[in-house]
Write a protein that holds these residues in place. Sequence first.
Motif, PDB file in Angstrom:
ATOM      1  N   ALA A  13       1.048  -0.770  -0.192  1.00 44.90           N
ATOM      2  CA  ALA A  13       0.108   0.123  -0.325  1.00 44.90           C
ATOM      3  C   ALA A  13       0.734   1.335  -0.095  1.00 44.90           C
ATOM      4  O   ALA A  13       0.342   2.237  -0.563  1.00 44.90           O
ATOM      5  CB  ALA A  13      -0.962  -0.071   0.996  1.00 44.90           C
ATOM      6  N   LEU A  14       2.434   1.079   0.536  1.00 46.66           N
ATOM      7  CA  LEU A  14       2.510   2.144   1.102  1.00 46.66           C
ATOM      8  C   LEU A  14       3.775   2.810  -0.558  1.00 46.66           C
ATOM      9  O   LEU A  14       3.373   3.600  -0.953  1.00 46.66           O
ATOM     10  CB  LEU A  14       4.180   1.929   1.816  1.00 46.66           C
ATOM     11  N   ILE A  15       3.686   1.785  -1.634  1.00 48.31           N
ATOM     12  CA  ILE A  15       4.326   1.709  -3.183  1.00 48.31           C
ATOM     13  C   ILE A  15       2.912   2.143  -3.211  1.00 48.31           C
ATOM     14  O   ILE A  15       3.501   3.147  -4.672  1.00 48.31           O
ATOM     15  CB  ILE A  15       5.054   0.451  -3.067  1.00 48.31           C
ATOM     16  N   GLY A  16       2.698   1.169  -3.542  1.00 47.13           N
ATOM     17  CA  GLY A  16       1.146   2.290  -4.130  1.00 47.13           C
ATOM     18  C   GLY A  16       1.044   3.622  -4.053  1.00 47.13           C
ATOM     19  O   GLY A  16       0.496   4.368  -5.417  1.00 47.13           O
ATOM     20  N   ILE A 122      -8.554  -2.195  -2.051  1.00 45.48           N
ATOM     21  CA  ILE A 122      -9.338  -1.877  -3.513  1.00 45.48           C
ATOM     22  C   ILE A 122      -9.854  -1.040  -3.923  1.00 45.48           C
ATOM     23  O   ILE A 122      -9.771  -0.944  -5.266  1.00 45.48           O
ATOM     24  CB  ILE A 122      -9.767  -3.872  -3.377  1.00 45.48           C
ATOM     25  N   ALA A 123     -10.927  -0.996  -3.929  1.00 45.40           N
ATOM     26  CA  ALA A 123     -11.430   0.689  -4.097  1.00 45.40           C
ATOM     27  C   ALA A 123     -10.674   1.625  -4.518  1.00 45.40           C
ATOM     28  O   ALA A 123     -11.161   2.044  -5.093  1.00 45.40           O
ATOM     29  CB  ALA A 123     -12.585   0.898  -2.999  1.00 45.40           C
ATOM     30  N   VAL A 124      -9.415   1.675  -3.606  1.00 44.34           N
ATOM     31  CA  VAL A 124      -8.335   2.678  -4.165  1.00 44.34           C
ATOM     32  C   VAL A 124      -7.824   1.787  -5.243  1.00 44.34           C
ATOM     33  O   VAL A 124      -7.099   3.374  -6.138  1.00 44.34           O
ATOM     34  CB  VAL A 124      -7.768   3.043  -2.785  1.00 44.34           C
ATOM     35  N   SER A 125      -7.717   1.024  -5.749  1.00 41.98           N
ATOM     36  CA  SER A 125      -6.936   0.552  -7.050  1.00 41.98           C
ATOM     37  C   SER A 125      -7.814   1.098  -8.067  1.00 41.98           C
ATOM     38  O   SER A 125      -8.043   1.372  -9.168  1.00 41.98           O
ATOM     39  CB  SER A 125      -6.314  -0.708  -6.925  1.00 41.98           C
ATOM     40  N   VAL A 126      -9.297   0.841  -7.620  1.00 37.53           N
ATOM     41  CA  VAL A 126     -10.169   1.377  -8.872  1.00 37.53           C
ATOM     42  C   VAL A 126      -9.961   2.102  -9.535  1.00 37.53           C
ATOM     43  O   VAL A 126     -10.162   3.284 -10.251  1.00 37.53           O
ATOM     44  CB  VAL A 126     -11.846   0.681  -8.123  1.00 37.53           C
ATOM     45  N   LYS A 171       2.712   5.138 -17.021  1.00 37.03           N
ATOM     46  CA  LYS A 171       2.939   3.405 -16.697  1.00 37.03           C
ATOM     47  C   LYS A 171       2.966   3.740 -14.689  1.00 37.03           C
ATOM     48  O   LYS A 171       2.862   2.964 -13.984  1.00 37.03           O
ATOM     49  CB  LYS A 171       4.333   3.031 -17.011  1.00 37.03           C
ATOM     50  N   THR A 172       3.691   4.210 -14.081  1.00 36.71           N
ATOM     51  CA  THR A 172       3.827   4.620 -13.231  1.00 36.71           C
ATOM     52  C   THR A 172       2.026   4.303 -11.875  1.00 36.71           C
ATOM     53  O   THR A 172       1.766   3.828 -11.086  1.00 36.71           O
ATOM     54  CB  THR A 172       4.159   6.242 -12.457  1.00 36.71           C
ATOM     55  N   CYS A 173       1.145   4.855 -13.097  1.00 38.58           N
ATOM     56  CA  CYS A 173       0.142   5.030 -12.343  1.00 38.58           C
ATOM     57  C   CYS A 173      -0.903   3.297 -12.833  1.00 38.58           C
ATOM     58  O   CYS A 173      -1.576   2.781 -11.393  1.00 38.58           O
ATOM     59  CB  CYS A 173      -1.248   5.612 -13.180  1.00 38.58           C
ATOM     60  N   ILE A 174      -0.121   2.532 -13.851  1.00 41.43           N
ATOM     61  CA  ILE A 174      -0.696   1.349 -13.638  1.00 41.43           C
ATOM     62  C   ILE A 174      -0.103   0.801 -11.978  1.00 41.43           C
ATOM     63  O   ILE A 174      -0.476  -0.502 -11.628  1.00 41.43           O
ATOM     64  CB  ILE A 174      -0.568   0.522 -14.732  1.00 41.43           C
ATOM     65  N   PHE A 181      -4.372  -3.203  -5.090  1.00 36.73           N
ATOM     66  CA  PHE A 181      -4.423  -4.016  -5.613  1.00 36.73           C
ATOM     67  C   PHE A 181      -4.367  -4.877  -4.639  1.00 36.73           C
ATOM     68  O   PHE A 181      -4.879  -6.314  -3.755  1.00 36.73           O
ATOM     69  CB  PHE A 181      -5.155  -4.670  -7.085  1.00 36.73           C
ATOM     70  N   MET A 182      -3.367  -5.608  -5.178  1.00 33.81           N
ATOM     71  CA  MET A 182      -2.156  -6.596  -4.298  1.00 33.81           C
ATOM     72  C   MET A 182      -2.972  -6.559  -2.609  1.00 33.81           C
ATOM     73  O   MET A 182      -2.199  -7.336  -2.670  1.00 33.81           O
ATOM     74  CB  MET A 182      -1.025  -6.536  -5.217  1.00 33.81           C
TER      75      MET A 182
END
Length: 202
Positions: A13-16, A122-126, A171-174, A181-182
Amino acid sequence: MAGCFDFVPAILALIGEFTCIAANYWCDFVGINVANGSIDVKFGIWFLTQWELSETSAGEVVVYQTCVQYPDSVEFDSSWRSASVFSILAPVLGGICVIMAFIAICANMGHWTWKTLGACLIAVSVFQGLTLLFLRSNVCSAGENVVVDVLRRRTGNDFTLSDCDLDWGGKTCIASVICFFMAGLVSMLIPPPQSEDPDGRR
């Protein structure tokens, strides 16, 4: 002590979160090649690239690239506005989730609270994924391209464009989407971290 695996959701999550902020608030989400390839323009959700000239003490002229806000004349279409909203929601909610994930390592978090945290990640990833709506905005759309408009105002010349491609920020966004998500998926699959009692039992 918390087990090593207990740190996985928090670290992901921190990396995200870091990659999310870098993607959303820098000026290289997409790159567009202008004219015959002599100009490469980069645009972000909130900022665009601009070239500045600076003269050194030795009299040499140095050209450097910087991020600046869009001029007031730029009109944001619905896709762009939606991407802007999600570019705010994702890092804010993501930051809260990161804090909660690290708190969970030290404090005994309830089962359902932990699973809720996973769902939020997971909502944040969306939300972060929805910032890719920027690719459907008038930055990339033929016929109403902001790039041509901005460059025409700056130079007085007309330009032709190549395709609009993902740049470093996109690409960083992806990568951010994948990390969030992970993190959420791992949180949903493993039990919440439990601190040890004085007898060394978890």
